[in-house]
Design a protein around this motif. Structure first.
Motif, PDB file in Angstrom:
ATOM      1  N   ALA A  21       2.526   3.194  -5.341  1.00  0.00           N
ATOM      2  CA  ALA A  21       1.695   2.035  -4.710  1.00  0.00           C
ATOM      3  C   ALA A  21       1.753   0.908  -5.608  1.00  0.00           C
ATOM      4  O   ALA A  21       2.334   0.582  -6.689  1.00  0.00           O
ATOM      5  CB  ALA A  21       0.089   2.555  -5.314  1.00  0.00           C
ATOM      6  N   LYS A  22       1.554  -0.209  -5.022  1.00  0.00           N
ATOM      7  CA  LYS A  22       1.688  -1.539  -5.430  1.00  0.00           C
ATOM      8  C   LYS A  22       0.678  -2.463  -4.932  1.00  0.00           C
ATOM      9  O   LYS A  22       0.547  -2.627  -3.847  1.00  0.00           O
ATOM     10  CB  LYS A  22       3.209  -2.137  -5.117  1.00  0.00           C
ATOM     11  N   ASP A  23       0.140  -3.158  -5.865  1.00  0.00           N
ATOM     12  CA  ASP A  23      -0.792  -4.326  -5.342  1.00  0.00           C
ATOM     13  C   ASP A  23      -1.750  -3.847  -4.513  1.00  0.00           C
ATOM     14  O   ASP A  23      -1.959  -4.379  -3.380  1.00  0.00           O
ATOM     15  CB  ASP A  23      -0.199  -5.414  -4.831  1.00  0.00           C
ATOM     16  N   ALA A  74       5.471   3.488  -0.487  1.00  0.00           N
ATOM     17  CA  ALA A  74       6.583   4.650  -0.241  1.00  0.00           C
ATOM     18  C   ALA A  74       5.887   5.878  -0.646  1.00  0.00           C
ATOM     19  O   ALA A  74       4.912   6.249  -1.649  1.00  0.00           O
ATOM     20  CB  ALA A  74       7.857   4.282  -1.141  1.00  0.00           C
ATOM     21  N   GLU A  75       6.271   6.953  -0.132  1.00  0.00           N
ATOM     22  CA  GLU A  75       5.926   8.310  -0.189  1.00  0.00           C
ATOM     23  C   GLU A  75       6.804   9.305   0.379  1.00  0.00           C
ATOM     24  O   GLU A  75       7.837   9.182   1.135  1.00  0.00           O
ATOM     25  CB  GLU A  75       4.439   8.569   0.206  1.00  0.00           C
ATOM     26  N   LEU A  76       6.917  10.419  -0.395  1.00  0.00           N
ATOM     27  CA  LEU A  76       7.694  11.707  -0.196  1.00  0.00           C
ATOM     28  C   LEU A  76       6.693  12.744  -0.188  1.00  0.00           C
ATOM     29  O   LEU A  76       6.560  13.341  -1.307  1.00  0.00           O
ATOM     30  CB  LEU A  76       8.942  11.885  -1.005  1.00  0.00           C
ATOM     31  N   PRO A  77       6.166  13.432   1.068  1.00  0.00           N
ATOM     32  CA  PRO A  77       5.347  14.594   0.650  1.00  0.00           C
ATOM     33  C   PRO A  77       6.108  15.620   0.575  1.00  0.00           C
ATOM     34  O   PRO A  77       7.110  15.974   1.172  1.00  0.00           O
ATOM     35  CB  PRO A  77       4.817  14.555   2.313  1.00  0.00           C
ATOM     36  N   LEU A  78       5.554  16.405  -0.468  1.00  0.00           N
ATOM     37  CA  LEU A  78       6.254  17.960  -0.727  1.00  0.00           C
ATOM     38  C   LEU A  78       5.108  18.814  -0.715  1.00  0.00           C
ATOM     39  O   LEU A  78       4.427  19.057  -1.508  1.00  0.00           O
ATOM     40  CB  LEU A  78       6.931  17.773  -2.009  1.00  0.00           C
TER      41      LEU A  78
END
Lengths: 602, 602
Positions: B510-512, B517-521
């Protein structure tokens, strides 16, 4: 008593006193193949720490401290393949002899006494073994009897169940494999069942693959055996190694591999940078006099180093590599934390001169003084009186009968000295008996069954023993240990055998109708209860008599050769109470007499 | 189906047709350390013979023959120490990736999924494992949870009885030892009982001895562990080797040992002629992208050879030496009669370029084509939904509270990059909360318990991660796999954690105030069911975002570092849902806040 590993922790950390500290040694590190300074800290039977002296000095003082300055500490030597009975002395004497030479563990296959006295005899040997400081592990015999009953009479049978039972002995370490490889290649079901059982138990399957090569070697190995101690050349050693087989090198002057082979092996190792982890030393069968004068594993290492093998590498052959081969390297084979405290302090690495032997954390040999049992071990009476003949033998009982009335006969003779061969020769006939011809180097040979009074006698001839006169009878004759008698004439042969029955086993030499030397081995016809020095003297006397009075061509190692000449386990031929046997490629009996008359006439 | 060894005999002898013959190869012989020409003859899953081509040509034709001309045959590579879950892909994908690179067997410790889903999760992984051609052996987890419950919340407990039970799995090969060595040195009774049990079962006791030296190393080894995969320097490797410990070298750029260490090791081996039998390679934890782009054991061997290690010696590190270390060398680790037919045909030895991979006598990879499961493996629903928070988190939930009303506070911060340290720093206070100071390289760090909705949150600071803005949350966080969140501010941290709960695990950046971006596992919060190529792409995208958008100082290996930063198994510090923990020498919780105000005032 095995100290619990968890109880070593506080000693290593310095929170608790050690039982023993050996300070200031040069450590022969067989794991890294280096020498480096070290202090060794021991609790109970195990090593708690091996420390840099700067670190070791910080630990609290031990109950006992040995100043190791000037000594090299090496792991105790382990012999993976021994038959104690072949020394002809008790386990007590054997241990007394080899512990000061640096051997701290042997793996022994008791099949010699087992063939004579069965399971009870093997238990007897291990009962004695439990009273000596030397660690004695059990190689569970691979086969008793060595060959099927139609080929040879032994006195015992170890069933598959018996074999399984022996793996429950606390000393059991591997399945021994001193058997004819043809039993594996020919898919003898019981033999393959034993191997499968041993693999199931997770133990090492030992073997022997004399001169097996190519597809035969592959077939043998794929069936399960993992090592061989009978390679007779560097080429055989290299082929075995390439096939993943461990080579247990029975280095010995006059036997398969000697110092010259080791020089050649050292060159090959050096030139090709070969991995040597699969190489081990063993002593296998070794007589009292050789043990005493030549040594044990110390002699093998000394010879190897002199032949050009790197010193630590040579020690690895008798320590780490053996422990790995026997799958006991968790506890043995190196000086490292957690291992058993089986440690040598050496005055001289290359000469393998041992100042101190420590086993399980106890000093058992120091500066000439051995701390084992002081009194001779006495065997019970049932271990004696094992030479039982159907009757007193006469000359004709041992002689080969001629098939017709011709003045000569063509016979098969076994040829010794190197690889065993059989060849056909013509021999004179007199009074219906085929006679030996010592002038041409051919002696008579008979194998007299001595266990069951069966009256079985194998009769034949041998070339290469070289008796010019007289006869030698012996109840040491692998593996069935019937009475083998070699002679220049049948009269002395009969005399020697009858005397051997009187003294209940051992060796007897007769000449010109008189007994000229003897070495009694009353325990199972294999062993003496006398001190090793005395047995060694008597053995050397026998050699001298054979050489000087009976005309044997060599004084050295004659018995080593004779003890195994008849053995059907080593291809391609053997000689049993059933006579001449073929043992390579197939198992079969061979008639001694080929034809009446001369070979030329056929 | 394991062919019976006795059924190999007739094939080796040429009496029966082989199933497979590989003709005309150059054999890499790891037993003798030589290259030599050979024909390899296979029946079922085992090698029946390895023959000189002149001899091999005499055998009857096999059912299938491979022309090996121009290829070097090497034993299949064996990885002794793997955590499949760390790849983030299914076992099916993992196998598909590494079999073409020459790995034919891995020994996997499933304690990652075990910490999240318990015994059932580990069974799940091995159920999948039974469907791939790669041989997957079980390293029985050494400890679940990794540390006592007062130090960290995990979701599972493997009792001594459970541990014993896992040794009955057909794949069980050793006791894994990825535990804090302090549990051994401190004589944790359950840990010592496990070791004793494993020794009693005759299996290898694996361990880890990060930077243990001298008496600590000795104490650790004497308790039973036999190897360590966490050495961080050549000196440590050499000390371990001298102590008889097997070094499982987790060679990896950016991790403990890299190519420069290997160049140094190669020099030491060469100069001192060190024995290398105790050296092994492993890959341990390796992400999808590294696996795909860098390789598996092939990369380790390639790197070692490039660094100057003799080629066959380097292959021994991943074949024979591993098989010996795992005590499976009766069947594995070399190409020899009787061994399993796990064989590579190499186009290039130094580059480890694999043309063909044969496992158990079956060609499973050939010229780009992999013959394993084609469809993605689907996990059951109960393996999902494992990220369970007590409530949606707000900013204040993750923040360290200031103890007074001062404008600054002195706190302990964990320092990463190399050896983990803790140091004290002064940080600004605002609204009662101690704030991170990204400009000075200090990020906030929180560990959110995610298994049991306990609401536990460890709060603190970290130096060395280097986020200039935003936050990263991850459910991959050894060994308990709670949610670790690193941030330049608390707002983005809370946002990232909440999103991670929504996607049920993986990575979120997360930013601001936005998810960038994310990578689901979704499988246990550790693994994805997507193809490895996709997971690798997403991982590289995450790295890129962290580097380019959040200001991380390096794009390389950032996750490798973050995954293990908090792990209490590796001394001297860790970070759990209970906060900062001390893990070297003793186990203890440490308060994050040392004092209100500045350090100078104390």
């Amino acid at each position: 008593m095995d100290v619990r590993r968890r109880d070593l922790i506080d000693v290593a950390l310095g929170h608790e006193r050690a039982d023993l500290a050996i300070r200031g040694v040069t450590l022969m590190n067989v794991a890294s193949r280096e020498f480096h300074p070290a202090d060794i800290v021991v609790k109970g039977n195990r090593i708690a720490a091996v420390l840099d002296p700067a670190v070791g000095a910080e630990l609290p003082p031990a109950r006992e401290t040995i100043d190791g300055t000037g000594y090299t500490a090496a792991p105790g030597l382990i012999d993976p393949h021994v038959h104690i009975e072949s020394s002809m002395v008790t386990v007590t004497e054997y241990a007394r002899t080899i512990v000061p030479r640096g051997t701290t563990m042997i793996a022994a296959d008791p099949h010699e006494i087992g063939n004579v006295l069965g399971l009870a005899g093997m238990e007897l040997l291990f009962t004695e073994a439990r009273g000596v400081p030397l660690k004695i592990r059990l190689r569970v015999p691979g086969r008793i009897p060595a060959v099927p009953a139609w080929m040879e009479t032994s006195n015992a049978t170890l069933s598959l169940e018996d074999t399984r039972g022996m793996f429950d002995w606390p000393e059991a370490v591997c399945l021994a494999g001193d058997i004819n490889p043809e039993l594996v290649l020919g898919k003898d079901p019981e033999q393959l069942d034993k191997i499968e059982m041993a693999i199931g138990l997770g133990v090492t399957v030992s073997g022997q693959s004399p001169r097996l090569s190519g597809r035969n070697l592959a077939a043998f190995l794929s069936a399960g055996p993992e090592d061989s101690h009978v390679a007779g050349s560097v080429d055989e050693v290299i082929e075995n190694t390439r096939a993943g087989m461990r080579s247990v090198l029975a280095l010995r002057p006059g036997r398969r591999l000697d110092a010259s082979h080791f020089a050649a092996l050292a060159r090959v190792i050096g030139e090709r940078n070969l991995d040597t982890r699969l190489f081990q030393f063993c002593t296998d069968d070794i007589h009292a006099n050789d043990l005493l004068h030549e040594g044990h594993l110390d002699h093998r290492i000394r010879t190897a180093i002199a032949a050009g093998i790197d010193p630590i590498t040579a020690y690895q052959f008798a320590t780490l590599n053996v422990a790995e081969g026997l799958r006991i390297d968790r506890d043995h084979g190196s000086i490292a934390p957690g291992k058993h405290a089986d440690i040598l302090l050496l005055e001289d690495v290359a000469a393998v001169r041992v100042a101190m032997t420590i086993i399980d954390g106890r000093v058992v040999y120091r500066d000439g003084s051995y701390r084992g049992p002081k009194t001779p071990y006495r065997y019970p009476d049932w271990a004696r009186g094992t030479v039982r003949l159907a009757k007193e033998l006469g000359t004709a009982d041992l002689a080969v009968r001629a098939p017709g009335n011709e003045p000569a006969a063509t016979v098969r003779t076994i040829v010794t000295g190197g690889r065993k061969l059989v060849k056909e020769v013509e021999l004179p006939v007199e009074g219906g008996l085929v006679l030996p011809d010592p002038a041409r180097g051919i002696n008579a040979l008979a194998m007299v069954e001595r266990h069951r009074k069966s009256g079985n006698i194998g009769r034949g001839f041998v070339e290469g023993v070289g008796l010019q006169s007289g006869a030698l009878a012996s109840s040491v004759n692998h593996d069935a240990h019937n009475i083998a008698v070699f002679g220049a004439n049948y009269e002395d042969m009969a005399l020697a055998v009858n005397r051997l029955a009187e003294i209940q086993g051992g060796y007897v030499v007769a000449k010109d109708g008189e007994i000229v030397a003897e070495l009694p081995l009353p325990i199972a016809g294999l062993m003496s209860e006398k001190p090793i020095e005395q047995v060694a003297d008597e053995m050397e006397h026998l050699e001298k008599v054979l050489f000087e009075e009976l005309g044997c061509p060599s004084r050295e190692k004659i018995f080593t050769q004779l003890n195994f000449l008849c053995l059907p386990n080593i291809p391609d031929y053997g000689f049993t109470d059933k006579g001449l046997v073929e043992t390579g490629g197939k198992l079969a009996l061979l008639e001694t007499v080929v034809a009446p008359g001369t070979a030329a006439r056929q």
